[in-house]
Motif scaffolding. Structure first.
Motif, mmCIF file in Angstrom:
data_model
loop_
_atom_site.group_PDB
_atom_site.id
_atom_site.type_symbol
_atom_site.label_atom_id
_atom_site.label_comp_id
_atom_site.label_asym_id
_atom_site.label_seq_id
_atom_site.Cartn_x
_atom_site.Cartn_y
_atom_site.Cartn_z
ATOM 1 N N MET A 1 -9.829 3.574 2.404
ATOM 2 C CA MET A 1 -9.918 4.453 1.237
ATOM 3 C C MET A 1 -11.287 5.127 1.115
ATOM 4 O O MET A 1 -11.347 6.343 0.936
ATOM 5 C CB MET A 1 -9.558 3.703 -0.048
ATOM 6 C CG MET A 1 -8.066 3.544 -0.232
ATOM 7 S SD MET A 1 -7.626 2.839 -1.835
ATOM 8 C CE MET A 1 -8.187 4.110 -2.963
ATOM 9 N N ARG B 1 -12.039 13.827 3.231
ATOM 10 C CA ARG B 1 -10.764 14.541 3.146
ATOM 11 C C ARG B 1 -10.843 15.954 2.594
ATOM 12 O O ARG B 1 -9.955 16.768 2.840
ATOM 13 C CB ARG B 1 -9.725 13.727 2.398
ATOM 14 C CG ARG B 1 -9.760 13.888 0.896
ATOM 15 C CD ARG B 1 -8.706 13.069 0.231
ATOM 16 N NE ARG B 1 -7.795 13.910 -0.493
ATOM 17 C CZ ARG B 1 -7.111 13.501 -1.522
ATOM 18 N NH1 ARG B 1 -7.203 12.262 -1.943
ATOM 19 N NH2 ARG B 1 -6.311 14.317 -2.140
ATOM 20 N N TYR C 1 -1.014 3.805 4.969
ATOM 21 C CA TYR C 1 -1.675 2.902 5.916
ATOM 22 C C TYR C 1 -0.627 2.204 6.760
ATOM 23 O O TYR C 1 0.333 1.630 6.232
ATOM 24 C CB TYR C 1 -2.518 1.870 5.162
ATOM 25 C CG TYR C 1 -3.183 0.830 6.038
ATOM 26 C CD1 TYR C 1 -3.957 1.191 7.137
ATOM 27 C CD2 TYR C 1 -3.040 -0.517 5.756
ATOM 28 C CE1 TYR C 1 -4.571 0.237 7.926
ATOM 29 C CE2 TYR C 1 -3.659 -1.483 6.536
ATOM 30 C CZ TYR C 1 -4.421 -1.101 7.624
ATOM 31 O OH TYR C 1 -5.027 -2.047 8.413
ATOM 32 N N TYR D 1 -7.785 -1.896 3.706
ATOM 33 C CA TYR D 1 -7.296 -0.704 3.007
ATOM 34 C C TYR D 1 -8.270 -0.257 1.918
ATOM 35 O O TYR D 1 -8.663 0.913 1.862
ATOM 36 C CB TYR D 1 -5.914 -1.002 2.418
ATOM 37 C CG TYR D 1 -5.289 0.142 1.671
ATOM 38 C CD1 TYR D 1 -4.639 1.166 2.350
ATOM 39 C CD2 TYR D 1 -5.323 0.212 0.285
ATOM 40 C CE1 TYR D 1 -4.049 2.218 1.682
ATOM 41 C CE2 TYR D 1 -4.731 1.263 -0.393
ATOM 42 C CZ TYR D 1 -4.090 2.263 0.309
ATOM 43 O OH TYR D 1 -3.507 3.309 -0.366
ATOM 44 N N PHE D 2 -8.676 -1.210 1.067
ATOM 45 C CA PHE D 2 -9.519 -0.844 -0.075
ATOM 46 C C PHE D 2 -11.003 -0.707 0.280
ATOM 47 O O PHE D 2 -11.693 0.128 -0.298
ATOM 48 C CB PHE D 2 -9.351 -1.855 -1.214
ATOM 49 C CG PHE D 2 -8.061 -1.673 -1.951
ATOM 50 C CD1 PHE D 2 -7.895 -0.614 -2.828
ATOM 51 C CD2 PHE D 2 -7.011 -2.545 -1.755
ATOM 52 C CE1 PHE D 2 -6.705 -0.426 -3.505
ATOM 53 C CE2 PHE D 2 -5.805 -2.369 -2.425
ATOM 54 C CZ PHE D 2 -5.651 -1.304 -3.298
ATOM 55 N N TYR E 1 -3.902 7.168 -3.398
ATOM 56 C CA TYR E 1 -3.804 6.077 -2.432
ATOM 57 C C TYR E 1 -3.237 6.580 -1.106
ATOM 58 O O TYR E 1 -2.110 7.058 -1.045
ATOM 59 C CB TYR E 1 -2.934 4.952 -2.996
ATOM 60 C CG TYR E 1 -3.558 4.347 -4.221
ATOM 61 C CD1 TYR E 1 -4.625 3.457 -4.102
ATOM 62 C CD2 TYR E 1 -3.136 4.698 -5.498
ATOM 63 C CE1 TYR E 1 -5.236 2.921 -5.229
ATOM 64 C CE2 TYR E 1 -3.735 4.166 -6.630
ATOM 65 C CZ TYR E 1 -4.781 3.280 -6.486
ATOM 66 O OH TYR E 1 -5.393 2.752 -7.594
ATOM 67 N N PRO E 2 -4.021 6.472 -0.021
ATOM 68 C CA PRO E 2 -3.552 6.956 1.279
ATOM 69 C C PRO E 2 -2.481 6.050 1.871
ATOM 70 O O PRO E 2 -2.290 4.911 1.438
ATOM 71 C CB PRO E 2 -4.817 6.933 2.142
ATOM 72 C CG PRO E 2 -5.705 5.916 1.509
ATOM 73 C CD PRO E 2 -5.376 5.933 0.037
ATOM 74 N N THR F 1 0.841 -1.205 0.000
ATOM 75 C CA THR F 1 0.000 0.000 0.000
ATOM 76 C C THR F 1 0.874 1.252 0.000
ATOM 77 O O THR F 1 0.512 2.262 -0.609
ATOM 78 C CB THR F 1 -0.982 0.017 1.192
ATOM 79 O OG1 THR F 1 -0.265 0.020 2.422
ATOM 80 C CG2 THR F 1 -1.955 -1.146 1.128
ATOM 81 N N LEU G 1 -3.337 13.692 0.715
ATOM 82 C CA LEU G 1 -3.365 12.458 1.505
ATOM 83 C C LEU G 1 -2.222 12.437 2.510
ATOM 84 O O LEU G 1 -2.343 11.843 3.582
ATOM 85 C CB LEU G 1 -3.329 11.237 0.597
ATOM 86 C CG LEU G 1 -4.628 10.995 -0.172
ATOM 87 C CD1 LEU G 1 -4.474 9.838 -1.147
ATOM 88 C CD2 LEU G 1 -5.780 10.735 0.771
ATOM 89 N N ASP H 1 -2.720 11.833 6.429
ATOM 90 C CA ASP H 1 -1.932 10.833 7.147
ATOM 91 C C ASP H 1 -1.242 11.442 8.360
ATOM 92 O O ASP H 1 -1.167 10.804 9.409
ATOM 93 C CB ASP H 1 -0.879 10.201 6.232
ATOM 94 C CG ASP H 1 -0.008 9.225 6.990
ATOM 95 O OD1 ASP H 1 -0.521 8.145 7.369
ATOM 96 O OD2 ASP H 1 1.170 9.539 7.262
ATOM 97 N N HIS I 1 0.939 4.323 -2.677
ATOM 98 C CA HIS I 1 0.912 5.734 -2.305
ATOM 99 C C HIS I 1 1.995 6.523 -3.036
ATOM 100 O O HIS I 1 1.724 7.599 -3.561
ATOM 101 C CB HIS I 1 1.065 5.918 -0.794
ATOM 102 C CG HIS I 1 1.243 7.358 -0.425
ATOM 103 N ND1 HIS I 1 0.192 8.258 -0.401
ATOM 104 C CD2 HIS I 1 2.357 8.060 -0.113
ATOM 105 C CE1 HIS I 1 0.654 9.456 -0.082
ATOM 106 N NE2 HIS I 1 1.964 9.361 0.102
ATOM 107 N N GLU J 1 -11.714 9.204 1.408
ATOM 108 C CA GLU J 1 -12.261 9.919 0.249
ATOM 109 C C GLU J 1 -13.539 10.675 0.598
ATOM 110 O O GLU J 1 -13.798 11.739 0.052
ATOM 111 C CB GLU J 1 -12.508 8.968 -0.915
ATOM 112 C CG GLU J 1 -11.290 8.748 -1.783
ATOM 113 C CD GLU J 1 -10.636 10.042 -2.253
ATOM 114 O OE1 GLU J 1 -11.313 10.894 -2.867
ATOM 115 O OE2 GLU J 1 -9.437 10.214 -2.005
#
Length: 191
Positions: free
Chosen positions: A157, A164, A120, A152-153, A117-118, A106, A169, A173, A110, A161
């Motif tokens: 996410m 935010r 994690y 994660y997905f 993609y954040p 992941t 991202l 984080d 990113h 989304e």
């Protein structure tokens, strides 16, 4: 009850503003992120290593550096191609990097697309659980790689989304990571 409810993006905006202040911008590893993320430019092998050092907040050691060299370096052309594609075929990506640990996978996503993609890790997972009033003892940081990828997905996410707003991202984080560290150190913390 320790539920933090975000009814509007503005609520999450306040969360990000407050908690990102506690992020350690003075870490000796922090410059690695901005210097090596190279938005719009291909990665070198050195960029990849330096970004993983940033993620780890330490040197990688011989074994982890060796794993990156063995599992990611051979695919650097693919990684760089994905930086310039509109989207990434996640099934193809996961198959290509199936032997890479889930959090590293992941993280690689990113750095390829830092605005899609954040990040994690354990701290983000703890913050997510707290925000959603999920008992971390009943739903700890997943052990199995496929459970981390699924979380994660399917959970992280969509949540990020939805709240935010205009924050990067990375900034999101910083807030989640700082908040997660506080919860980890003070498990009885309540808001």
């Amino acid at each position: 009850m320790n539920l933090i409810t975000f009814t509007q993006t503005e609520d999450f905006s306040q969360f990000v503003e407050v908690w990102s202040q506690f992020y350690d911008y003075n870490s000796p590893w922090e410059p690695n992120y901005n210097k090596h993320i190279k938005i719009g430019k291909p990665f070198t092998h050195n960029d990849i290593i330096k970004l993983f050092e940033w993620e780890n907040q330490a040197g990688l050691g011989r074994i982890r550096a060796g794993a990156i060299k063995d599992k990611i370096y051979p695919e650097i052309d693919y990684v760089n191609d994905m930086k310039f594609e509109e989207s990434i075929d996640i099934n193809e990506y996961n198959n290509k990097f199936i032997t890479v640990p889930a959090v590293s996978r992941t993280f690689l996503l990113h750095i390829i697309k830092p605005e899609v993609y954040p990040l994690y890790d354990l701290n983000v997972h703890i913050a997510y659980n707290f925000i959603h009033d999920i008992d971390s003892k009943l739903h700890p940081f997943p052990v199995r790689p496929e459970d981390k990828i699924k979380f994660y997905f399917r959970k992280l996410m969509p949540f990020i989304e939805s709240v935010r707003g205009n924050y990067s991202l990375k900034k999101v984080d910083e807030a989640l990571n700082s908040f997660g560290q506080l919860i980890k150190r003070n498990p009885k913390f309540k808001i």
